[in-house]
Design a protein around this motif. Structure first.
Motif, PDB file in Angstrom:
ATOM      1  N   ASN A   1      43.856  12.145  25.474  1.00 14.63           N
ATOM      2  CA  ASN A   1      44.384  11.320  26.532  1.00 14.63           C
ATOM      3  C   ASN A   1      43.638  11.500  27.930  1.00 14.63           C
ATOM      4  O   ASN A   1      43.874  10.917  28.690  1.00 14.63           O
ATOM      5  CB  ASN A   1      45.632  12.141  26.911  1.00 14.63           C
ATOM      6  CG  ASN A   1      46.803  11.652  25.240  1.00 14.63           C
ATOM      7  OD1 ASN A   1      46.753  10.205  25.426  1.00 14.63           O
ATOM      8  ND2 ASN A   1      46.875  12.555  24.900  1.00 14.63           N
TER       9      ASN A   1
ATOM     10  N   LEU B   1      40.993   8.781  13.627  1.00 15.43           N
ATOM     11  CA  LEU B   1      41.402   7.809  14.641  1.00 15.43           C
ATOM     12  C   LEU B   1      40.318   6.885  15.087  1.00 15.43           C
ATOM     13  O   LEU B   1      40.470   5.817  15.182  1.00 15.43           O
ATOM     14  CB  LEU B   1      42.090   8.432  15.755  1.00 15.43           C
ATOM     15  CG  LEU B   1      42.874   7.475  16.780  1.00 15.43           C
ATOM     16  CD1 LEU B   1      43.962   6.664  15.964  1.00 15.43           C
ATOM     17  CD2 LEU B   1      43.568   8.224  17.808  1.00 15.43           C
ATOM     18  N   PRO B   2      39.094   7.404  15.643  1.00 18.56           N
ATOM     19  CA  PRO B   2      37.989   6.506  15.949  1.00 18.56           C
ATOM     20  C   PRO B   2      37.577   5.482  15.077  1.00 18.56           C
ATOM     21  O   PRO B   2      37.300   4.373  15.356  1.00 18.56           O
ATOM     22  CB  PRO B   2      36.971   7.510  16.388  1.00 18.56           C
ATOM     23  CG  PRO B   2      37.623   8.777  16.545  1.00 18.56           C
ATOM     24  CD  PRO B   2      38.883   8.650  15.708  1.00 18.56           C
TER      25      PRO B   2
ATOM     26  N   LEU C   1      40.412   2.893  14.530  1.00 17.28           N
ATOM     27  CA  LEU C   1      40.525   1.937  15.706  1.00 17.28           C
ATOM     28  C   LEU C   1      39.198   1.125  15.807  1.00 17.28           C
ATOM     29  O   LEU C   1      39.350  -0.159  16.040  1.00 17.28           O
ATOM     30  CB  LEU C   1      40.431   2.676  17.040  1.00 17.28           C
ATOM     31  CG  LEU C   1      41.821   3.569  17.376  1.00 17.28           C
ATOM     32  CD1 LEU C   1      41.857   4.490  18.543  1.00 17.28           C
ATOM     33  CD2 LEU C   1      42.918   2.403  17.695  1.00 17.28           C
TER      34      LEU C   1
ATOM     35  N   ASP D   1      48.931   2.489  20.963  1.00 21.36           N
ATOM     36  CA  ASP D   1      48.307   4.090  21.029  1.00 21.36           C
ATOM     37  C   ASP D   1      47.986   4.691  22.007  1.00 21.36           C
ATOM     38  O   ASP D   1      48.336   5.680  22.263  1.00 21.36           O
ATOM     39  CB  ASP D   1      47.142   3.741  19.869  1.00 21.36           C
ATOM     40  CG  ASP D   1      47.494   3.503  18.460  1.00 21.36           C
ATOM     41  OD1 ASP D   1      48.768   3.379  18.098  1.00 21.36           O
ATOM     42  OD2 ASP D   1      46.670   3.094  17.593  1.00 21.36           O
ATOM     43  N   ASP D   2      47.290   3.747  22.938  1.00 23.11           N
ATOM     44  CA  ASP D   2      46.811   4.684  24.176  1.00 23.11           C
ATOM     45  C   ASP D   2      47.946   4.747  25.262  1.00 23.11           C
ATOM     46  O   ASP D   2      47.893   5.655  25.712  1.00 23.11           O
ATOM     47  CB  ASP D   2      45.682   3.732  24.815  1.00 23.11           C
ATOM     48  CG  ASP D   2      44.994   4.406  25.854  1.00 23.11           C
ATOM     49  OD1 ASP D   2      44.206   5.395  25.457  1.00 23.11           O
ATOM     50  OD2 ASP D   2      44.999   3.994  27.122  1.00 23.11           O
TER      51      ASP D   2
ATOM     52  N   PHE E   1      34.731   7.747  21.624  1.00 23.65           N
ATOM     53  CA  PHE E   1      35.737   8.549  21.737  1.00 23.65           C
ATOM     54  C   PHE E   1      35.342  10.131  22.276  1.00 23.65           C
ATOM     55  O   PHE E   1      35.941  10.357  23.188  1.00 23.65           O
ATOM     56  CB  PHE E   1      36.459   8.799  20.303  1.00 23.65           C
ATOM     57  CG  PHE E   1      37.543   9.719  20.496  1.00 23.65           C
ATOM     58  CD1 PHE E   1      38.707   8.888  20.489  1.00 23.65           C
ATOM     59  CD2 PHE E   1      37.747  11.111  20.098  1.00 23.65           C
ATOM     60  CE1 PHE E   1      39.911   9.571  20.705  1.00 23.65           C
ATOM     61  CE2 PHE E   1      38.990  11.515  20.141  1.00 23.65           C
ATOM     62  CZ  PHE E   1      39.995  10.861  20.262  1.00 23.65           C
TER      63      PHE E   1
ATOM     64  N   SER F   1      40.180   7.755  28.728  1.00 24.18           N
ATOM     65  CA  SER F   1      40.801   7.455  27.535  1.00 24.18           C
ATOM     66  C   SER F   1      39.757   7.161  26.539  1.00 24.18           C
ATOM     67  O   SER F   1      38.999   6.179  26.538  1.00 24.18           O
ATOM     68  CB  SER F   1      41.598   6.212  27.707  1.00 24.18           C
ATOM     69  OG  SER F   1      42.165   6.059  26.437  1.00 24.18           O
TER      70      SER F   1
ATOM     71  N   VAL G   1      40.423   6.405  23.199  1.00 22.89           N
ATOM     72  CA  VAL G   1      41.210   5.535  22.523  1.00 22.89           C
ATOM     73  C   VAL G   1      40.726   4.049  23.134  1.00 22.89           C
ATOM     74  O   VAL G   1      40.167   2.979  22.174  1.00 22.89           O
ATOM     75  CB  VAL G   1      42.591   5.530  22.449  1.00 22.89           C
ATOM     76  CG1 VAL G   1      43.429   4.473  21.648  1.00 22.89           C
ATOM     77  CG2 VAL G   1      42.927   6.841  21.485  1.00 22.89           C
TER      78      VAL G   1
ATOM     79  N   LEU H   1      48.864   8.452  13.523  1.00 20.77           N
ATOM     80  CA  LEU H   1      49.046   8.975  14.644  1.00 20.77           C
ATOM     81  C   LEU H   1      50.120   9.740  15.098  1.00 20.77           C
ATOM     82  O   LEU H   1      50.346  10.920  15.912  1.00 20.77           O
ATOM     83  CB  LEU H   1      48.891   7.852  15.852  1.00 20.77           C
ATOM     84  CG  LEU H   1      48.671   8.079  17.327  1.00 20.77           C
ATOM     85  CD1 LEU H   1      47.526   9.041  17.439  1.00 20.77           C
ATOM     86  CD2 LEU H   1      48.517   6.981  18.273  1.00 20.77           C
TER      87      LEU H   1
END
Length: 580
Positions: A16, A108-109, A112, A201-202, A272, A281, A283, A391
């Protein structure tokens, strides 16, 4: 730089991107086994056992794919059930386990970037208002209501209740999009679901970090919240834009499919990590980079073969990551623990469903005042499609070790993920069909086939022209092949023109009968489908006009008064168009 040792937010702080100057004591966010549960001793024998487990998981995933296709159930729900079924069969010492760092830094990367790569910016822009409403005020409202209900139902303190409230406000679209592909959902609904997830998500990650900061420091000023929120979002967007445009420049230098794949993987993972390093961020950086590569890469930067290879690779990458992550979610859940926490899971399930309902129905009802209204059937789909996934699992596993009742909270979230993926996942296809969201009949299918024929024939003609100009083809062969494609182009254009103009086709007239005589009731369906298809094309043109006006205003070619008046007219025309 002792990121992992000194941060009270641990790995999540990196994700984050909150400044580390606020962190002073460790809370052990990373578990003892970071990526794989592989014993230190044993050497080659342990590696062989891990490879054996991986092979077993691959075979299980293949079997699930075959069975789910035959039984017509969502593949992802089948994976979770399979993981749950085989969890006791794998050796505990060498079992691959889910970890927050693995999900945040690798899974996650990739997910996304793959989602952003396949998102059309023009459609995202046309749906940005309801998306912003759901992912902005919507997630705050949903998380707040869920947190209050969790405190009342389970007696949790405010901090644990708020953390779980944010975790349960996150939506995972993997299963929903898979269902949409089967039933051919309207493009605007698909974009709404995908766009909400990208932004949702972010926002959830930032909220989660802010709550952890309150947990550590005991205070949080509103000014700090606004500053950090804007800093991490805008900073992440700038990082993603820089890397995205850099990748476009590099792609234009080398039109090689394999090099393009390597470059985009580096951009996805690198965006990321760059976001983490700069405390913004990651994300947002990945999403922005993916949007740029996916939408500007087509504009004569690479060849058609490179584009096909690139998008095929990312489709496979997204599928592979989803396969492993949802299979591992099933492996992560302990049956005994789930049974012990089942009442709490049930109450938490009610809490976040109430929060989602109060978010979706009243908020989206206000959209009609400033944008095209969201049909009630779509709101039902958004409510039922409120499914939890990777997530939510990662955030639960990254809860601070010193948090009161941490193990119980993790068990509740994992139980919710299981109930959500299996219960809502299995019922979602039936709900979507029952609501008749997919209005694409045979008429739509016929129009899309004609469009596909027209688009492919014109693309082949363009390629032929290039080959002829470069001297690869002799003139006689070029003219013969181009004429063959021209026949397809003419036939498709004539039929589509007749449908769009809502008049009988010439082929039927030449046979002595009108199209209405030949098709009967299907003519009305075909014309309706044609009007809706044409509205979709008109929407693209109107959005292009708005973009030109905005650019002219920015360059001071037109006055603000003229531009605003014209944009108002265009918005009125957009509102009158049918949803596709």
């Amino acid at each position: 730089m002792q990121w992992l040792d000194d941060s009270p937010i641990g790995m999540l702080t990196l994700v984050n991107s909150l400044p580390l100057r606020y962190c002073d004591n460790p809370i052990g966010m990373l578990r003892d086994r970071i990526l794989l549960a592989v014993p230190v001793s044993g050497g080659d024998s342990n590696l062989a056992e891990v490879l054996t487990v991986l092979i077993v998981l691959l075979l299980v995933a293949t079997g699930v794919a075959l069975i789910s296709r035959r039984l017509r159930i969502p593949y992802i729900a089948g994976l979770v059930l399979a993981g749950l079924a085989i969890t006791e069969l794998l050796p505990e010492t060498n079992r691959i386990r889910l970890d927050s760092s693995l999900i945040f830094n690798l899974f996650l990367p990739i997910l996304l970037f793959e989602a952003a790569l396949n998102t059309d910016i023009s459609r995202l822009r046309s749906t940005i208002k309801p998306i912003a409403l759901l992912a902005g005020p919507g997630i705050l409202l949903c998380a707040g209501i869920t947190s209050v209900l969790l405190r009342l139902e389970l007696g949790l303190d405010w901090i644990p209740a708020s953390l779980v409230g944010v975790i349960l406000s996150i939506t995972d679209t993997a299963l929903v999009i898979a269902v949409f592909k089967e039933v051919s959902a309207p493009h605007r609904l698909v974009t709404l679901v995908e766009g909400e997830s990208l932004v949702n998500d972010d926002v959830a990650l930032v909220l989660f970090s802010l709550i952890l900061t309150v947990y550590k420091t005991g205070t949080l000023s509103p000014l700090y919240v606004v500053q950090e929120f804007l800093f991490v979002i805008i900073g992440g967007a700038l990082v993603g834009a820089a890397l995205g445009y850099l990748s476009i420049g590099l792609l234009s230098q080398s039109d090689d499919p394999l090099s393009s794949i390597l470059l985009t993987v580096a951009i996805a993972l690198g965006a990321f990590q760059a976001g983490q390093f700069l405390h913004v961020s990651g994300v947002v950086a990945v999403v922005v980079a993916g949007l740029i590569v996916g939408n500007f890469e087509h504009s004569q930067v690479t060849s058609a073969s490179t584009q096909v290879t690139l998008f095929s690779f990312w489709e496979y990458a997204g599928f592979g990551v989803n396969t492993f992550i949802f299979l591992l979610i099933g492996l992560e859940i302990n049956i005994n623990t789930l049974w012990e926490t089942l009442p709490a899971v049930f109450l938490a399930f009610i809490a976040y469903q109430v929060g989602r309902a109060i978010t979706v129905y009243p908020l989206l009802a206000t959209v009609r005042f400033f944008d095209r209204p969201i049909p009630m059937r779509w709101r039902h789909v958004l409510f039922v499609g409120n499914i939890k996934g990777s997530l939510s699992t990662a955030l639960a596993l990254s809860l601070p070790l010193g948090l009161p009742g941490r193990e119980k909270l993790i068990a509740i979230v994992l139980g919710i993920v299981l109930v959500s993926l299996v219960g809502q996942g299995l019922s979602l296809p039936w709900v979507v069909r029952r609501l008749k969201v997919a209005h694409r009949s045979e008429s739509y299918h016929q129009i899309e086939e004609l469009q596909a024929q027209l688009m492919t024939a014109k693309a082949a003609q363009d390629e032929l022209d290039d080959l002829f100009k470069s001297g690869v083809l002799p003139k006689a062969v070029y003219e013969e092949m181009r004429a063959a494609y021209q026949v397809r182009v003419a036939a498709s254009e004539r039929t589509l023109r007749d449908i769009y103009n809502q008049r009988p086709g010439r082929a039927s007239e030449s046979n002595g009968e009108s199209l209405s005589d030949a098709l009967g009731d299907s003519e009305a369906l075909l014309r309706s489908a044609g009007r809706t298809k044409l509205d979709a094309i008109r929407r693209q043109l109107l959005l292009a006009e708005k973009g030109a006006l905005t650019d002219a205003l920015r360059r001071r070619i037109l006055s603000e008064e003229v531009v605003e008046e014209r944009i108002k007219t265009l918005n009125e025309q957009l509102l009158k168009l049918e949803d596709d």
